[in-house]
Design a protein around this motif. Structure first.
Motif, short mmCIF file in Angstrom:
data_model
loop_
_atom_site.label_atom_id
_atom_site.label_comp_id
_atom_site.label_asym_id
_atom_site.label_seq_id
_atom_site.Cartn_x
_atom_site.Cartn_y
_atom_site.Cartn_z
N ASN A 20 0.99 -1.07 -0.72
CA ASN A 20 0.04 0.19 -0.33
C ASN A 20 1.04 0.84 -0.09
OD1 ASN A 20 -2.22 -1.23 -0.09
ND2 ASN A 20 -2.68 -1.25 2.30
N SER A 21 1.87 0.88 0.61
CA SER A 21 2.52 2.48 0.96
C SER A 21 2.80 2.75 -0.79
CB SER A 21 3.49 2.47 1.49
OG SER A 21 5.20 1.24 1.37
N LYS A 22 3.86 1.47 -1.27
CA LYS A 22 3.85 1.94 -2.89
C LYS A 22 3.15 2.72 -3.96
CE LYS A 22 7.79 -0.83 -4.83
NZ LYS A 22 8.44 -1.70 -5.39
N LEU A 23 1.39 1.88 -3.58
CA LEU A 23 0.74 2.22 -4.04
C LEU A 23 0.19 3.57 -4.38
CD1 LEU A 23 -1.32 1.15 -6.92
CD2 LEU A 23 -2.65 0.81 -4.25
N LEU A 33 -5.87 3.97 -0.88
CA LEU A 33 -6.68 4.10 0.45
C LEU A 33 -7.55 3.12 -0.37
CD1 LEU A 33 -7.23 3.19 3.81
CD2 LEU A 33 -7.82 5.52 3.97
N ILE A 34 -8.28 4.31 -1.43
CA ILE A 34 -9.75 3.64 -1.88
C ILE A 34 -9.50 2.68 -2.71
CG2 ILE A 34 -11.73 4.70 -3.80
CD1 ILE A 34 -11.04 7.84 -2.56
N VAL A 35 -8.86 2.84 -3.37
CA VAL A 35 -7.97 1.52 -3.95
C VAL A 35 -8.06 -0.69 -3.09
CG1 VAL A 35 -6.21 0.31 -5.48
CG2 VAL A 35 -6.77 2.93 -6.13
N ALA A 36 -7.14 -0.25 -1.97
CA ALA A 36 -7.43 -0.90 -1.03
C ALA A 36 -8.27 -1.85 -0.76
CB ALA A 36 -5.51 -0.38 0.01
N MET A 37 -9.10 -0.52 -0.07
CA MET A 37 -10.90 -1.35 0.11
C MET A 37 -11.33 -1.71 -0.58
SD MET A 37 -9.50 -0.15 3.40
CE MET A 37 -11.77 -0.89 4.02
N GLY B 40 -15.93 0.02 5.36
CA GLY B 40 -14.41 0.99 4.85
C GLY B 40 -13.97 1.41 4.02
N PHE B 41 -14.72 1.24 2.41
CA PHE B 41 -14.82 1.10 1.33
C PHE B 41 -15.34 3.04 0.75
CE2 PHE B 41 -16.57 1.82 -3.20
CZ PHE B 41 -15.68 1.72 -3.92
N TYR B 67 -1.76 -4.32 -6.46
CA TYR B 67 -3.09 -4.26 -6.31
C TYR B 67 -4.10 -5.13 -4.66
CZ TYR B 67 -4.63 -1.86 -9.79
OH TYR B 67 -4.62 -1.12 -11.28
N LEU B 68 -2.86 -6.34 -4.15
CA LEU B 68 -2.83 -7.32 -3.19
C LEU B 68 -2.87 -6.52 -1.99
CD1 LEU B 68 -0.21 -9.90 -4.31
CD2 LEU B 68 -2.93 -10.00 -4.76
#
Lengths: 152, 141
Positions: A20-23, A33-37, B40-41, B67-68
């Motif tokens: 996530n920090s790389k992203l 954060l939005i993409v991860a969720m 959360g989203f 995306y993982l």
């Protein structure tokens, strides 16, 4: 078994933190954060569907009380708090502060739920915090060296 | 001030485990994880709007492995929720922390995820011994 599972969760936490920090470097903090969720929602939705398919049980959403839904919202709030404060506090203290506050609240929760505070949990937590501090100080010269090299 | 914010965030982490545990007790683990992620989203989208984020970046194509992170978080929520209900909140937090430290050391030592190689310092076994002792004290009560 559950001990090993809890230990493994630490592996996944670090893995997701790195990714996530790389992203977030690529597309921004909130955006990542939005993409991860979104990915998390999709993956857990697939798990949810297969669960219904396998068990043929439909969950009863009427059992949900509003306060139970706070977990997801708290996650977003504390991620934003970490984003803001982690870069400003020395790494040496970050892990110790977060760990101590988690255990502190954990004991309050245990007290509310079970009416007692476990002395062994507190002693254990203090031992872990000591180990954490020792290792942070061992890492310190290396980190200082790195930052000196980085400024050259 | 930032230390206080971190302290608060740590406390909220513990509270979150309890709420997720309660949700899981009513709906089952997998459904609860799905609900937590959806909330959360929505929360992340609201935060995005409030902070006036440029949403275009979200759709930028990235390598698949980036995306993982979200998928890993699902695994963490699943594991933490089940562990919390079985071994209690303090031990779940402590074991997860030690897991994080072990994996961080492995990443540093081998330079995984394109990070800089930082060889494991044998002296750190002292700190890990304290942590193991702490975990043992918490397990055997």
């Amino acid at each position: 078994m559950f001990y090993i599972l809890a230990l493994l969760s630490g592996f996944f936490i670090i893995g997701s933190m790195f990714i996530n920090s790389k992203l977030s470097i690529e597309i921004g903090k909130i955006e990542s954060l939005i993409v991860a969720m979104a990915v998390g929602s999709l993956v857990s939705f697939l798990a949810f569907l297969s669960n219904i398919y396998i068990t043929t049980l439909t969950p009863d959403f009427s059992l949900i009380k509003i306060w139970m839904l706070s977990g997801g919202a708290i996650y977003i709030a504390l991620t934003l708090m970490f984003n803001k404060s982690v870069p400003k506090v020395a790494a040496i203290y970050t892990a110790v502060i977060v760990f101590i506050s988690q255990i502190f609240m954990g004991n309050i929760i245990d007290y509310i739920m079970y009416g007692q505070i476990s002395l062994k949990n507190i002693i254990g937590a203090l031992l872990i915090a000591t180990g954490l501090l020792i290792n942070s100080y061992i890492d310190k010269p290396q980190l200082n060296l790195d930052s000196t090299n980085a400024t050259k | 001030m930032d230390k206080l914010i971190l302290f608060l965030a740590g406390m909220m982490l513990s509270v979150m485990l309890v709420f997720n545990g309660a949700l899981s007790a009513e709906l089952g683990l997998i459904t609860a994880t799905f609900v937590v992620n959806i909330i959360g989203f929505i929360g992340a989208l609201v935060a995005g709007f409030l902070l006036k984020t440029d949403f275009k970046n979200i759709f930028k194509q990235q390598p698949i492995y980036l995306y993982l992170g979200g998928a890993f978080s699902v695994v963490v929520i699943l594991i933490n929720t089940v562990a919390f209900t079985k071994v209690g909140i303090s031990l779940t937090i402590a074991l997860s922390l030690v897991g994080q430290l072990i994996f961080s050391s492995i990443i540093d030592h081998f330079g995984l995820f394109d990070s800089k190689v930082i060889k494991f310092n044998v002296k750190k076994i002292l700190g890990f011994s304290f942590m193991t002792l702490g975990i043992l004290v918490m397990i055997y009560q």
